[in-house]
Design an enzyme around this catalytic site. Structure first.
Site, mmCIF file in Angstrom:
data_model
loop_
_atom_site.group_PDB
_atom_site.id
_atom_site.type_symbol
_atom_site.label_atom_id
_atom_site.label_comp_id
_atom_site.label_asym_id
_atom_site.label_seq_id
_atom_site.Cartn_x
_atom_site.Cartn_y
_atom_site.Cartn_z
ATOM 1 N N TYR A 1 0.807 -1.218 0.000
ATOM 2 C CA TYR A 1 0.000 0.000 0.000
ATOM 3 C C TYR A 1 0.844 1.273 0.000
ATOM 4 O O TYR A 1 0.317 2.350 -0.250
ATOM 5 C CB TYR A 1 -0.949 0.014 1.207
ATOM 6 C CG TYR A 1 -2.198 -0.808 0.995
ATOM 7 C CD1 TYR A 1 -2.128 -2.188 0.910
ATOM 8 C CD2 TYR A 1 -3.437 -0.199 0.879
ATOM 9 C CE1 TYR A 1 -3.264 -2.950 0.710
ATOM 10 C CE2 TYR A 1 -4.582 -0.950 0.671
ATOM 11 C CZ TYR A 1 -4.496 -2.319 0.589
ATOM 12 O OH TYR A 1 -5.628 -3.060 0.386
ATOM 13 N N LYS B 1 3.546 -14.942 4.522
ATOM 14 C CA LYS B 1 3.859 -15.908 3.464
ATOM 15 C C LYS B 1 5.376 -16.016 3.437
ATOM 16 O O LYS B 1 6.030 -15.656 2.444
ATOM 17 C CB LYS B 1 3.259 -15.395 2.136
ATOM 18 C CG LYS B 1 3.380 -16.343 0.971
ATOM 19 C CD LYS B 1 2.418 -17.509 1.008
ATOM 20 C CE LYS B 1 2.697 -18.443 -0.166
ATOM 21 N NZ LYS B 1 1.926 -19.701 -0.105
ATOM 22 N N ASP C 1 -2.294 -18.444 2.914
ATOM 23 C CA ASP C 1 -3.194 -19.342 2.168
ATOM 24 C C ASP C 1 -3.817 -20.377 3.099
ATOM 25 O O ASP C 1 -5.010 -20.675 3.011
ATOM 26 C CB ASP C 1 -2.475 -19.984 0.978
ATOM 27 C CG ASP C 1 -1.088 -20.521 1.297
ATOM 28 O OD1 ASP C 1 -0.597 -20.301 2.427
ATOM 29 O OD2 ASP C 1 -0.492 -21.178 0.419
ATOM 30 N N ASP D 1 -5.992 -6.865 4.368
ATOM 31 C CA ASP D 1 -7.135 -6.394 3.578
ATOM 32 C C ASP D 1 -7.968 -7.580 3.113
ATOM 33 O O ASP D 1 -9.189 -7.619 3.299
ATOM 34 C CB ASP D 1 -6.631 -5.594 2.374
ATOM 35 C CG ASP D 1 -7.774 -5.174 1.472
ATOM 36 O OD1 ASP D 1 -8.765 -4.628 1.999
ATOM 37 O OD2 ASP D 1 -7.695 -5.402 0.251
ATOM 38 N N ASP E 1 -11.924 -9.235 4.670
ATOM 39 C CA ASP E 1 -13.190 -9.437 3.942
ATOM 40 C C ASP E 1 -13.691 -10.857 4.183
ATOM 41 O O ASP E 1 -14.888 -11.090 4.391
ATOM 42 C CB ASP E 1 -12.999 -9.203 2.432
ATOM 43 C CG ASP E 1 -13.324 -7.773 2.019
ATOM 44 O OD1 ASP E 1 -13.297 -6.879 2.889
ATOM 45 O OD2 ASP E 1 -13.601 -7.539 0.823
HETATM 46 C C1 IPM Z 1 -10.543 -1.524 3.190
HETATM 47 C C2 IPM Z 1 -10.713 -1.117 1.756
HETATM 48 C C3 IPM Z 1 -9.572 -0.185 1.386
HETATM 49 C C4 IPM Z 1 -8.276 -0.970 1.531
HETATM 50 C C5 IPM Z 1 -9.650 0.466 0.007
HETATM 51 C C6 IPM Z 1 -10.992 1.090 -0.255
HETATM 52 C C7 IPM Z 1 -8.530 1.473 -0.169
HETATM 53 O O1 IPM Z 1 -10.783 -2.208 0.909
HETATM 54 O O2 IPM Z 1 -10.561 -0.652 4.065
HETATM 55 O O3 IPM Z 1 -10.386 -2.716 3.460
HETATM 56 O O4 IPM Z 1 -7.855 -1.652 0.581
HETATM 57 O O5 IPM Z 1 -7.679 -0.903 2.604
HETATM 58 MN MN MN Z 2 -10.692 -4.113 1.962
#
Ligand code: IPM
Ligand code: MN
Length: 330
Positions: A125, A176, A209, A233, A237
């Site tokens: 990032y 990793k 993984d 990140d 999710d």
């Molecule tokens: C998150 C989002 C952000 C990230 C994006 C929107 C920049 O996906 O906060 O997880 O990748 O960190």
């Molecule tokens: Mn994200």
């Protein structure tokens, strides 16, 4: 005294869920003095502004920042992500992105309760890289990963402190190291060195993984996880998907050194397809706001809000009806 909070409702469902989060915080008895900022896709399309320097300087003066979501389909990818969200994370030195995953009672994965500590200012990032001969048949694109001893250590130390304060006292490093032998080595050595200061915290290591398999098949094994920016990140999710859904995935972008405000935001985006329909679940924003209360020293209110979210888990209805129910249960 009221806490001074900068509010960035943003786009789509962002302002809708933020309004419910503020309603719930106030119902929990926390006094806030809020200032609204018009930032996000709508403002960018109208004026070309993403995050003016003067606004960034103003934001530094708050006790906290509460953000809904930014993004509209017309804005090209990267403009708001890099120019607004990542700029705030870097400029305000929000070096920990803390994301809790707790399955609702009597639902799928009931009992799962862990947190991911995602490094939030480095890795891929950081924006290292660029193009050479862009647009030609010989073009080259590189995208490096920046890992500093300081950046890794302060994040790992935060994770150990957090694990130490929890009943299970368990911390897993996810990376990793078998392939990313430079960055992974720095992470592993830093983790091992910091571990010597935390004899009472049990540790583990998972490749990222393999962690994806465990998230799905055995998430109860986790207590606290620490990982780099991009792995964090992706993994968070997945964490949302296995623990109550993305409508509950909350996050705290923390500056634990408290040299400026921390920023609190739901993990979900602006969901333009349901904006204005009342279908948005405000719980992720509400839980993010409870993390804000906790960080501002309002631990009792934070706990009351989380309990109220659990108690009203079966409430269905519009965004504001769910918000009302949580507020009433505080
Ligand atoms: C998150 C989002 C952000 C990230 C994006 C929107 C920049 O996906 O906060 O997880 O990748 O960190
Ligand atoms: Mn994200």
């Amino acid at each position: 005294m009221a806490h001074r909070v900068g509010i960035i409702g943003g786009d789509g469902i962002g302002p809708e869920v933020t309004a419910e989060a503020l309603k719930v915080v106030r119902a929990a008895g926390v006094e806030l003095a809020t200032t609204d900022y018009d930032l996000g896709g709508r403002r960018y399309l109208a004026t070309g502004d993403v995050l003016p320097d003067s606004v960034l300087e103003e934001l530094r003066g708050f006790d906290a920042i509460l953000l809904g979501a930014v993004g509209t389909p017309e804005v090209p990818p990267g403009v708001l992500e890099r120019g607004l969200l990542l700029r705030m994370r870097f400029a305000l030195d929000l070096y920990v992105n803390l994301r809790p995953f707790k399955s609702p009672p009597n639902r799928h994965n009931d009992g799962v309760d862990f947190l991911v500590v995602r490094e939030n200012t480095e890795g891929t990032y950081a924006g290292e890289g660029g193009f050479l001969r862009q647009g030609t048949p010989n073009e080259i694109a590189t995208q490096g990963s920046v890992n500093t001893r300081l950046g890794v250590e302060r994040c790992v130390r935060f994770a150990f402190d957090l694990a130490k304060a929890r009943p299970a006292k368990h911390l897993t490093l996810v990376h990793k190291t078998n392939v990313l032998t430079f960055a992974g080595d720095l992470w592993q050595r830093t983790f091992d060195a910091v571990a010597t200061d935390f004899a009472d915290v049990a540790t583990a290591y998972n490749h990222v993984d393999a962690a994806c398999i465990y998230f799905v098949q055995d998430p109860a094994r986790y207590d606290v996880i620490v990982t780099d920016n991009l792995f964090g990140d992706i993994l968070t999710d997945l964490g949302g998907a296995i623990a109550g859904g993305i409508g509950r995935a909350a996050s705290a972008n923390l500056n634990p050194a408290r040299t400026g405000p921390s920023l609190f935001e739901p993990v979900h985006g602006s969901a333009p397809d349901i904006a204005g329909t009342g279908k948005a679940d405000p719980r992720a924003a509400v839980i993010s706001a409870s993390m804000m209360c906790d960080f501002l020293g309002e631990a009792d209110a934070a706990t009351r809000i989380l309990n109220a979210v659990d108690k009203t888990d079966d409430v269905e209805g519009t965004t504001s009806q769910v918000g009302d129910a949580i507020a009433a249960a505080c």
